[in-house]
Design a protein around this motif. Structure first.
Motif, PDB file in Angstrom:
ATOM      1  N   ALA A  55       6.573  -5.085  -0.485  1.00  0.00           N
ATOM      2  CA  ALA A  55       5.746  -6.414  -0.778  1.00  0.00           C
ATOM      3  C   ALA A  55       5.995  -5.706  -2.329  1.00  0.00           C
ATOM      4  CB  ALA A  55       4.731  -6.883  -0.810  1.00  0.00           C
ATOM      5  N   LEU A  56       5.088  -4.476  -2.677  1.00  0.00           N
ATOM      6  CA  LEU A  56       4.568  -3.763  -3.544  1.00  0.00           C
ATOM      7  C   LEU A  56       5.734  -4.078  -4.974  1.00  0.00           C
ATOM      8  CD1 LEU A  56       2.293  -1.672  -3.381  1.00  0.00           C
ATOM      9  CD2 LEU A  56       1.769  -3.647  -4.896  1.00  0.00           C
ATOM     10  N   LEU A  57       7.582  -4.122  -4.051  1.00  0.00           N
ATOM     11  CA  LEU A  57       8.816  -3.706  -4.846  1.00  0.00           C
ATOM     12  C   LEU A  57       8.853  -5.151  -5.231  1.00  0.00           C
ATOM     13  CD1 LEU A  57      10.735  -1.934  -5.535  1.00  0.00           C
ATOM     14  CD2 LEU A  57      12.129  -2.577  -3.930  1.00  0.00           C
ATOM     15  N   ALA A  58       8.212  -6.152  -4.935  1.00  0.00           N
ATOM     16  CA  ALA A  58       9.210  -7.603  -5.125  1.00  0.00           C
ATOM     17  C   ALA A  58       8.153  -7.930  -5.968  1.00  0.00           C
ATOM     18  CB  ALA A  58       9.149  -9.123  -4.090  1.00  0.00           C
ATOM     19  N   ALA A  59       7.014  -7.697  -6.279  1.00  0.00           N
ATOM     20  CA  ALA A  59       5.729  -8.153  -7.312  1.00  0.00           C
ATOM     21  C   ALA A  59       6.444  -7.140  -8.968  1.00  0.00           C
ATOM     22  CB  ALA A  59       4.709  -7.952  -6.456  1.00  0.00           C
ATOM     23  N   GLY A  60       6.335  -5.797  -8.659  1.00  0.00           N
ATOM     24  CA  GLY A  60       7.555  -6.016  -9.962  1.00  0.00           C
ATOM     25  C   GLY A  60       8.192  -5.537 -10.064  1.00  0.00           C
ATOM     26  N   MET A  61       9.231  -6.153  -9.670  1.00  0.00           N
ATOM     27  CA  MET A  61       9.993  -6.936 -10.808  1.00  0.00           C
ATOM     28  C   MET A  61       9.968  -8.154 -11.563  1.00  0.00           C
ATOM     29  SD  MET A  61      12.991  -6.632  -7.360  1.00  0.00           S
ATOM     30  CE  MET A  61      13.524  -4.728  -6.503  1.00  0.00           C
ATOM     31  N   SER A  62      10.453  -7.651 -12.624  1.00  0.00           N
ATOM     32  CA  SER A  62      10.150  -8.797 -13.310  1.00  0.00           C
ATOM     33  C   SER A  62      11.447  -8.457 -14.459  1.00  0.00           C
ATOM     34  CB  SER A  62       9.412  -8.584 -13.878  1.00  0.00           C
ATOM     35  OG  SER A  62       8.820  -7.667 -14.982  1.00  0.00           O
ATOM     36  N   PRO A  63      12.253 -10.039 -15.313  1.00  0.00           N
ATOM     37  CA  PRO A  63      13.326  -9.959 -16.387  1.00  0.00           C
ATOM     38  C   PRO A  63      12.666  -9.293 -17.711  1.00  0.00           C
ATOM     39  CG  PRO A  63      12.676 -12.121 -15.763  1.00  0.00           C
ATOM     40  CD  PRO A  63      10.816 -11.205 -15.481  1.00  0.00           C
ATOM     41  N   GLY A  64      11.494  -8.235 -17.767  1.00  0.00           N
ATOM     42  CA  GLY A  64      11.527  -7.515 -18.738  1.00  0.00           C
ATOM     43  C   GLY A  64      10.426  -6.435 -18.814  1.00  0.00           C
ATOM     44  N   GLY A  65      10.895  -6.142 -16.740  1.00  0.00           N
ATOM     45  CA  GLY A  65       9.965  -5.029 -16.349  1.00  0.00           C
ATOM     46  C   GLY A  65      10.622  -3.663 -16.733  1.00  0.00           C
ATOM     47  N   GLY A  66      10.101  -2.572 -16.359  1.00  0.00           N
ATOM     48  CA  GLY A  66      10.714  -1.476 -16.137  1.00  0.00           C
ATOM     49  C   GLY A  66      10.126  -0.754 -14.582  1.00  0.00           C
ATOM     50  N   TYR A  67      11.496   0.863 -14.787  1.00  0.00           N
ATOM     51  CA  TYR A  67      10.748   1.666 -13.705  1.00  0.00           C
ATOM     52  C   TYR A  67       9.844   1.541 -13.129  1.00  0.00           C
ATOM     53  CZ  TYR A  67      12.091   5.079 -11.090  1.00  0.00           C
ATOM     54  OH  TYR A  67      11.987   5.874  -9.233  1.00  0.00           O
ATOM     55  N   ALA A  68       9.193   2.067 -13.954  1.00  0.00           N
ATOM     56  CA  ALA A  68       7.449   2.727 -13.653  1.00  0.00           C
ATOM     57  C   ALA A  68       7.068   1.610 -13.137  1.00  0.00           C
ATOM     58  CB  ALA A  68       6.270   2.663 -14.699  1.00  0.00           C
ATOM     59  N   ALA A  69       7.151   0.518 -12.878  1.00  0.00           N
ATOM     60  CA  ALA A  69       6.475  -0.681 -12.338  1.00  0.00           C
ATOM     61  C   ALA A  69       6.864  -0.856 -11.063  1.00  0.00           C
ATOM     62  CB  ALA A  69       6.423  -2.816 -12.972  1.00  0.00           C
ATOM     63  N   LEU A  70       8.015  -0.571 -10.187  1.00  0.00           N
ATOM     64  CA  LEU A  70       8.477   0.004  -9.326  1.00  0.00           C
ATOM     65  C   LEU A  70       7.886   0.739  -8.283  1.00  0.00           C
ATOM     66  CD1 LEU A  70      12.536  -1.319 -10.038  1.00  0.00           C
ATOM     67  CD2 LEU A  70      10.458  -2.971  -9.424  1.00  0.00           C
ATOM     68  N   THR A  71       7.554   1.992  -9.510  1.00  0.00           N
ATOM     69  CA  THR A  71       7.093   3.204  -8.972  1.00  0.00           C
ATOM     70  C   THR A  71       6.716   3.591  -7.609  1.00  0.00           C
ATOM     71  OG1 THR A  71       7.375   4.243 -10.723  1.00  0.00           O
ATOM     72  CG2 THR A  71       6.221   5.449  -9.539  1.00  0.00           C
ATOM     73  N   PRO A  72       5.387   2.115  -6.945  1.00  0.00           N
ATOM     74  CA  PRO A  72       4.202   2.502  -5.935  1.00  0.00           C
ATOM     75  C   PRO A  72       4.972   1.634  -5.508  1.00  0.00           C
ATOM     76  CG  PRO A  72       3.469   1.143  -7.682  1.00  0.00           C
ATOM     77  CD  PRO A  72       4.620   1.285  -8.345  1.00  0.00           C
ATOM     78  N   GLY A  73       5.881   0.005  -5.146  1.00  0.00           N
ATOM     79  CA  GLY A  73       6.649  -0.154  -3.524  1.00  0.00           C
ATOM     80  C   GLY A  73       7.520   0.942  -3.524  1.00  0.00           C
ATOM     81  N   LEU A  74       8.611   2.152  -4.212  1.00  0.00           N
ATOM     82  CA  LEU A  74       9.648   3.025  -3.999  1.00  0.00           C
ATOM     83  C   LEU A  74       8.786   3.776  -3.136  1.00  0.00           C
ATOM     84  CD1 LEU A  74      11.736   3.182  -7.077  1.00  0.00           C
ATOM     85  CD2 LEU A  74      12.278   2.084  -4.633  1.00  0.00           C
ATOM     86  N   VAL A  75       7.427   4.146  -3.284  1.00  0.00           N
ATOM     87  CA  VAL A  75       6.918   5.222  -3.038  1.00  0.00           C
ATOM     88  C   VAL A  75       6.342   4.820  -1.477  1.00  0.00           C
ATOM     89  CG1 VAL A  75       4.993   6.400  -2.342  1.00  0.00           C
ATOM     90  CG2 VAL A  75       5.716   6.516  -4.894  1.00  0.00           C
ATOM     91  N   LEU A  76       5.532   3.342  -1.027  1.00  0.00           N
ATOM     92  CA  LEU A  76       5.512   2.870   0.387  1.00  0.00           C
ATOM     93  C   LEU A  76       6.779   2.958   0.795  1.00  0.00           C
ATOM     94  CD1 LEU A  76       2.550   0.544  -0.600  1.00  0.00           C
ATOM     95  CD2 LEU A  76       1.926   3.226   0.393  1.00  0.00           C
ATOM     96  N   ILE A  77       7.661   2.784   0.958  1.00  0.00           N
ATOM     97  CA  ILE A  77       8.541   1.562   1.195  1.00  0.00           C
ATOM     98  C   ILE A  77       9.657   2.977   1.728  1.00  0.00           C
ATOM     99  CG2 ILE A  77      11.707   1.784   1.494  1.00  0.00           C
ATOM    100  CD1 ILE A  77      10.283  -1.072  -0.599  1.00  0.00           C
ATOM    101  N   SER A  78       9.514   4.188   0.773  1.00  0.00           N
ATOM    102  CA  SER A  78       9.809   5.528   1.473  1.00  0.00           C
ATOM    103  C   SER A  78       9.224   6.756   2.012  1.00  0.00           C
ATOM    104  CB  SER A  78      10.261   6.526   0.185  1.00  0.00           C
ATOM    105  OG  SER A  78      10.632   6.209  -0.972  1.00  0.00           O
ATOM    106  N   LEU A  79       8.016   6.332   2.058  1.00  0.00           N
ATOM    107  CA  LEU A  79       6.607   6.879   3.252  1.00  0.00           C
ATOM    108  C   LEU A  79       7.124   6.496   4.953  1.00  0.00           C
ATOM    109  CD1 LEU A  79       4.742   9.079   3.246  1.00  0.00           C
ATOM    110  CD2 LEU A  79       3.398   7.298   2.352  1.00  0.00           C
ATOM    111  N   GLY A  80       6.759   4.838   4.848  1.00  0.00           N
ATOM    112  CA  GLY A  80       7.570   3.813   5.588  1.00  0.00           C
ATOM    113  C   GLY A  80       8.653   4.784   6.499  1.00  0.00           C
ATOM    114  N   GLN A  81       9.459   4.496   5.600  1.00  0.00           N
ATOM    115  CA  GLN A  81      10.654   4.635   5.897  1.00  0.00           C
ATOM    116  C   GLN A  81      10.885   6.400   6.977  1.00  0.00           C
ATOM    117  OE1 GLN A  81      14.318   3.561   3.597  1.00  0.00           O
ATOM    118  NE2 GLN A  81      15.335   5.591   4.580  1.00  0.00           N
TER     119      GLN A  81
END
Length: 470
Positions: free
Chosen positions: A344-370
């Motif tokens: 959910a956080l990764l989806a929220a962090g995606m935007s046309p003008g966004g960057g990699y930093a906005a994806l970081t919270p989602g990536l951390v939780l996905i990888s931890l849960g995985q």
């Protein structure tokens, strides 16, 4: 296994084999554009570089699992790695699409032998409880790192040495591991077990699951109502039904139906189906976002997955501790819900003008849960299974994992492209976000399935004592 040093070396070998297999899952993704141009794939046929592996792997897993139980864990482990290495060499040397697709299919056969051989060796060498939890955590950690580093390694190799390198890198790794296994793994009993291979079961299971995976993989490309996709899916379902009838009547079943009375195994099969269809698909959608929206090249995309590898390792280590403290069911639930929040956080962090930093919270939780879920769900799959059935039980869970990956990716791609055909660049973002929200919801459904896992007090009950030829 009584000698600690030998047990440690064996576990290192098994983890390394899983690392090789996991790397291969992602390593070709970032090389696909160059492969398509160099080898002569069309836009519609390029997906078979990935799909040939998935179809062979998913379709042959049950056969591979039973082969492990009948012919021996070391024999099948070594054969699997040899097939992997030789097929990788053939893939790197391929000059036309047919040869490369065939090489990928043989790699899939190697994977269908390697995964049950590895899991069966772990489950028979380390007794249920903390030692097996620790072994599966190490094995799972190697897989998590391999999946994340596959994208990084694929980007580096493609950028520096060309697409062939993503295949050649497997050759010394796989063949070297096969040679080590001949020295390190205990020899299999002389000959094979005195039972016939269930040929009707082999044919119906292999054809059924292969057709099912083929239809699911081709559905998004050909259209779900196309004769090829729909016919394969319906034919696959029919053949799997015939397979189950055969297994209930034969004295030497490929898949003893008594295993379906093991609630922990059956629930684990459902969890692995959801897990691979949601967690596994994140690599695809993140790659699309990084390259097609943010404009990352193959090398930068590969490095973007590096934090996932490190956090995944933390997750598998945490899983080992959690299994001993809160049990299998609670650990699986925690891992799935953590991953759902990350999606959910990764989806929220995606935007046309966004960057990699906005994806970081989602990536951390996905990888931890995985990392947490991966170890725990395979602990569940092996709980209460007799030693002579560990190969096929591992294959049952892994078959659902492969089919779940194909189904999940097909569903999520359909969500991402719904109403956005021909979209490019920033136009892709709404569809990618919708796919992320859908994946999060499906992962919560997986958590609901995990609630049916036996409670800790009853989880250790072994397979029902029903007479099954062995």
């Amino acid at each position: 296994m009584s000698h600690p040093r030998r047990a440690g070396l064996l576990l290192a070998l098994l983890a390394f084999a899983q690392f090789i297999s996991a790397i291969d899952y992602n390593i070709v993704y970032v090389a696909l554009p160059e492969i398509g141009r160099a080898v002569g794939f069309s836009a519609t046929s390029l997906q078979w570089v990935v799909s040939a592996y998935a179809v062979a792997f998913g379709g042959l897993l049950l056969l591979g699992g039973r082969a492990v139980d009948l012919f021996g864990r070391r024999r099948m482990f070594v054969l699997a790695l040899a097939l992997y290495g030789l097929a990788s060499l053939a893939g790197g040397l391929a000059t036309d699409p047919g040869a490369l697709v065939a090489a990928r299919a043989v790699q899939g056969l190697g994977g269908a032998l390697l995964l049950p051989a590895t899991l069966a060796t772990i489950n028979t060498s380390f007794e249920e409880g903390p030692r097996r939890h620790r072994a599966l955590a190490v094995w799972g950690g190697a897989g998590a790192v391999g999946m994340a580093l596959g994208s990084l390694l694929g980007g580096v190799l493609t950028d520096w040495f060309g697409w062939q390198a993503v295949f050649y890198v497997n050759v010394p790794l796989a063949l070297g591991a096969a040679l080590v296994a001949l020295r390190l793994m205990a020899a299999d009993p002389a000959g094979v077990r005195r039972r016939r291979l269930d040929l009707p079961g082999v044919l119906t299971a292999t054809l059924g699951f292969t057709a099912l995976v083929f239809g699911i993989v081709q559905g998004p490309e050909l259209g779900w109502s196309s004769p090829a996709a729909l016919g394969a899916i319906l034919g696959g379902i029919a053949l799997v039904g015939v397979f189950l009838v055969i297994e209930g009547r034969t004295a030497d079943p490929l898949m003893p139906l008594v295993l379906l009375r093991n609630r922990s195994l059956v629930t684990a099969m459902g969890v692995t189906f959801i897990f691979m269809g949601t967690f596994g698909a994140q690599y695809y959608f993140l790659t699309v976002y990084l390259q097609d929206v943010l404009g990352f090249d193959a090398l930068r995309s590969g490095f973007a997955f590096l934090p996932s590898a490190l956090v995944g390792l933390v997750g598998t280590k945490a899983s080992e501790k959690l299994l001993g403290r809160i049990g299998v069911r609670s650990t699986v639930l925690l891992g799935l819900l953590t991953g759902a929040a990350g999606m959910a956080l990764l989806a929220a962090g995606m935007s046309p003008g966004g960057g990699y930093a906005a994806l970081t919270p989602g990536l951390v939780l996905i990888s931890l849960g995985q990392g947490v879920t991966w170890t725990a769900m395979f602990v569940a799959a092996g709980t209460g299974v007799r030693a002579e059935h560990h190969g096929v039980a591992s294959a049952m869970a892994s078959t659902m994992q492969q089919i779940g990956g194909a189904v999940g990716l097909a569903v999520l791609v359909a969500v991402a492209t719904s109403g956005a055909h021909g979209a490019a660049g920033a136009e892709l973002v709404p569809g990618l976000r919708s796919a992320g929200w859908t994946a999060a919801a499906l992962t919560v459904l997986g958590a609901a399935i995990a609630l049916t896992l036996p409670k800790p007090a009853s989880a250790a009950r072994r397979e029902p004592a029903i007479s099954v030829a062995s």
